[in-house]
Design a protein around this motif. Structure first.
Motif, mmCIF file in Angstrom:
data_model
loop_
_atom_site.group_PDB
_atom_site.id
_atom_site.type_symbol
_atom_site.label_atom_id
_atom_site.label_comp_id
_atom_site.label_asym_id
_atom_site.label_seq_id
_atom_site.Cartn_x
_atom_site.Cartn_y
_atom_site.Cartn_z
ATOM 1 N N ASN A 134 -8.975 5.228 0.705
ATOM 2 C CA ASN A 134 -8.244 4.737 -0.469
ATOM 3 C C ASN A 134 -7.620 5.870 -1.287
ATOM 4 O O ASN A 134 -7.228 5.678 -2.422
ATOM 5 N N PHE A 135 -7.534 7.049 -0.695
ATOM 6 C CA PHE A 135 -6.796 8.134 -1.359
ATOM 7 C C PHE A 135 -5.411 8.183 -0.719
ATOM 8 O O PHE A 135 -5.217 8.746 0.354
ATOM 9 N N ILE A 136 -4.472 7.538 -1.379
ATOM 10 C CA ILE A 136 -3.150 7.348 -0.781
ATOM 11 C C ILE A 136 -2.425 8.681 -0.625
ATOM 12 O O ILE A 136 -2.382 9.499 -1.551
ATOM 13 N N ASP A 293 5.325 10.487 -6.379
ATOM 14 C CA ASP A 293 6.676 9.929 -6.496
ATOM 15 C C ASP A 293 6.597 8.406 -6.523
ATOM 16 O O ASP A 293 5.526 7.824 -6.372
ATOM 17 N N LYS A 294 7.750 7.790 -6.684
ATOM 18 C CA LYS A 294 7.720 6.341 -6.898
ATOM 19 C C LYS A 294 7.121 5.604 -5.699
ATOM 20 O O LYS A 294 6.324 4.671 -5.853
ATOM 21 N N GLN A 295 7.491 6.028 -4.516
ATOM 22 C CA GLN A 295 6.968 5.377 -3.318
ATOM 23 C C GLN A 295 5.436 5.439 -3.289
ATOM 24 O O GLN A 295 4.755 4.449 -3.048
ATOM 25 N N THR A 296 4.916 6.617 -3.573
ATOM 26 C CA THR A 296 3.454 6.774 -3.560
ATOM 27 C C THR A 296 2.822 5.932 -4.663
ATOM 28 O O THR A 296 1.783 5.302 -4.462
ATOM 29 N N ILE A 300 0.021 3.171 -4.044
ATOM 30 C CA ILE A 300 -1.267 3.200 -4.752
ATOM 31 C C ILE A 300 -1.516 1.850 -5.417
ATOM 32 O O ILE A 300 -2.597 1.266 -5.306
ATOM 33 N N LEU A 301 -0.479 1.321 -6.087
ATOM 34 C CA LEU A 301 -0.642 0.032 -6.760
ATOM 35 C C LEU A 301 -1.005 -1.062 -5.768
ATOM 36 O O LEU A 301 -1.930 -1.852 -5.997
ATOM 37 N N HIS A 302 -0.295 -1.090 -4.644
ATOM 38 C CA HIS A 302 -0.597 -2.106 -3.632
ATOM 39 C C HIS A 302 -2.049 -2.013 -3.199
ATOM 40 O O HIS A 302 -2.733 -3.026 -3.062
ATOM 41 N N SER A 303 -2.498 -0.786 -2.990
ATOM 42 C CA SER A 303 -3.865 -0.619 -2.509
ATOM 43 C C SER A 303 -4.890 -1.081 -3.556
ATOM 44 O O SER A 303 -5.870 -1.735 -3.239
#
Ligand code: ADP
Ligand code: MG
Length: 462
Positions: A134-136, A293-296, A300-303
């Protein structure tokens, strides 16, 4: 009676001689408490065997009286004599330990192996929820994440020793450091991994020093295979703790044990930490965790959303990812608040709700870079009072700090050159431009100045 048995009976009276000498070097109370209960049980092959009542008793003697005891034993039993202790079997593992009575081996470098220590189960202080799964991954953490994974496979033997993880608050230092610990334990079930915050390390040290348990403290840390110390900047100014840590660091590093350190700033910027420690921090790999960055942020939010079984629309996710940029903890915080609001009010998590909730959070957390904040930082970093910085004074230091301020204002704010100029004490826009160019040029060659500026920039952004 053969020679052996003469020796066997004689040792008791020789020990009595030792005791009478010890008595002269200790207080009555110390003598009664610590030496009278000792029972000699044999002397063969230059080894004097002493029975002591308990493990604690033994440790106390080692720590406090070995300088008295060892020379007296050598005087009476011969220069080659050494001591062995026997401890009643408190548990299966407690038995006999050796101590050579050679000079200089006492206290500090004493390889004090507490019997049975290997069997002691100790708590790694690792939290299972901090793991690699869970560490994106993102460009913000790729290097450190993969170094961490390698460490968990081969702790101590990669070139990342120590691994020095730095970055601002809320960017995942603790999470990553713990993930490395967890992954190491998963692969190497017997390796002793310990996570400890620098603050906790410091208070343990103080406690040990105060209670005469320094040897235990050092020995405990010296037997760790992977030592993780979080927020090492907290040792600033604590020179005794730094000193003890220096010794532990050297010991572990020499034995090929792994060290992982985290800090809110890079080694060179650590204040009030001894140079010899900073040098060591740079031996392995030091790397920065930067804001995702925004993608990350989106990943993270999804996870996180998956974990809390919440339904959140893509629109809301995008809204959060767009608005909370510099800190993962705040990103999570926003999500938690949203979840709470939505459940409490029995409302779906709409974009409107997100806007309303976020308005409060964002107001508190996003610090906009302003001319004023730049001037304040420049003033404190260059040690020049604000009125002086904004005055017409042209001594070299002041003039350069002023130029740095202009440079930073141009780079980090949207303010017009003329606005910047008037904010730093009435300069025109050409002066501002010239200053910016001057600083950019100097930075190419002047490492110290360029580091100082980077340090200010890092503070500006968070
Ligand atoms: P720091 O120690 O740098 O202040 P933490 O490790 O406490 O930050 O991280 C703050 C929060 O953000 C934690 O809940 C952590 O799980 C989360 N976090 C940080 N980075 C990531 C990431 N890359 N992926 C998932 N969660 C992250
Ligand atoms: Mg932390």
């Amino acid at each position: 009676m053969n020679f052996q048995s003469i020796e066997q009976t004689k040792y008791i009276s020789v020990w009595q001689m030792c005791l009478s000498q010890i008595k002269k070097s200790t207080s009555e109370e110390e003598y009664a408490r610590w030496f009278q209960p000792i029972e000699p049980i044999g002397f063969t092959n230059d080894i004097l065997r002493l029975r002591v009542p308990s493990q604690r008793h033994l440790q106390h003697i080692e720590q406090n009286f070995i300088r008295v005891l060892a020379p007296i034993v050598r005087t009476n039993f011969g220069v080659k004599a050494s001591i062995r202790y026997a401890v009643p079997q408190e548990d299966q593992s407690a038995s006999i330990r050796g101590y050579s009575t050679q000079p200089d081996v006492a206290t500090i470098k004493n390889p004090f192996i507490i019997p049975g220590l290997k069997k002691v189960k100790f708590d790694s202080q690792l939290r299972a929820e901090y793991n690699f799964d869970n560490f994106i991954e993102g460009s913000c953490n790729r290097l450190l994440r993969s170094a961490g994974l390698s460490i968990s496979v081969n702790p101590g033997t990669t070139s990342f020793n120590p691994l020095f993880i730095y970055g601002s608050s809320g960017l995942g230092k603790t999470h990553l450091a713990q993930a490395i610990g967890n992954a190491t334990v998963a692969r190497h079930a017997n390796s002793r991994v310990l996570y400890v915050s620098a603050n906790r390390f410091q208070s343990q040290f103080q406690y040990a020093a105060h209670h005469g348990e320094l040897n235990d403290f050092i020995n405990f840390y010296q037997m760790i295979d992977v030592l993780i110390i979080d927020d090492i900047q907290e040792l600033a100014g604590k020179s005794k703790t730094q000193n003890i840590f220096f010794n532990i660091f050297n010991h572990l590093h020499m034995l090929g044990k792994q060290l992982i350190l985290t800090s809110d700033r890079p080694p060179v910027e650590l204040k009030d930490i001894e140079e010899r420690l900073i040098t060591r921090f740079k031996w392995g790999l030091s790397g920065e965790l930067t804001p995702p960055d925004k993608q990350t942020r989106t990943t993270i939010l999804h996870s996180k959303i998956k974990n809390i079984h919440l339904e959140v629309s893509e629109e809301v996710i995008a809204f959060l990812a767009d608005n909370i940029k510099s800190n993962v903890r705040e990103l999570e915080g926003a999500l938690t608040s949203l979840e709470a609001y939505s459940r409490l009010m029995g409302q779906p998590l709409s974009i409107d709700l997100a806007r309303r909730v976020l308005r409060d959070i964002v107001e508190i957390t996003t610090t906009e870079v302003t001319i004023e904040s730049i001037l304040n930082l420049v003033s404190s970093h260059f040690g020049i009072e604000l009125p002086m910085l904004l005055s017409k004074k042209r001594t070299r230091d002041v003039a350069q700090a002023r130029q740095v301020a202009m440079y930073l204002c141009k780079k980090h704010t949207k303010a017009a050159l003329s606005a910047i100029g008037s904010a730093v004490g009435g300069k025109n826009h050409a002066t501002v431009l010239h200053s910016c160019k001057t600083i950019a040029d100097i930075m190419e060659t002047d490492k110290v100045l360029s580091q100082k500026i980077q340090e200010i920039e890092r503070k500006l952004k968070y």
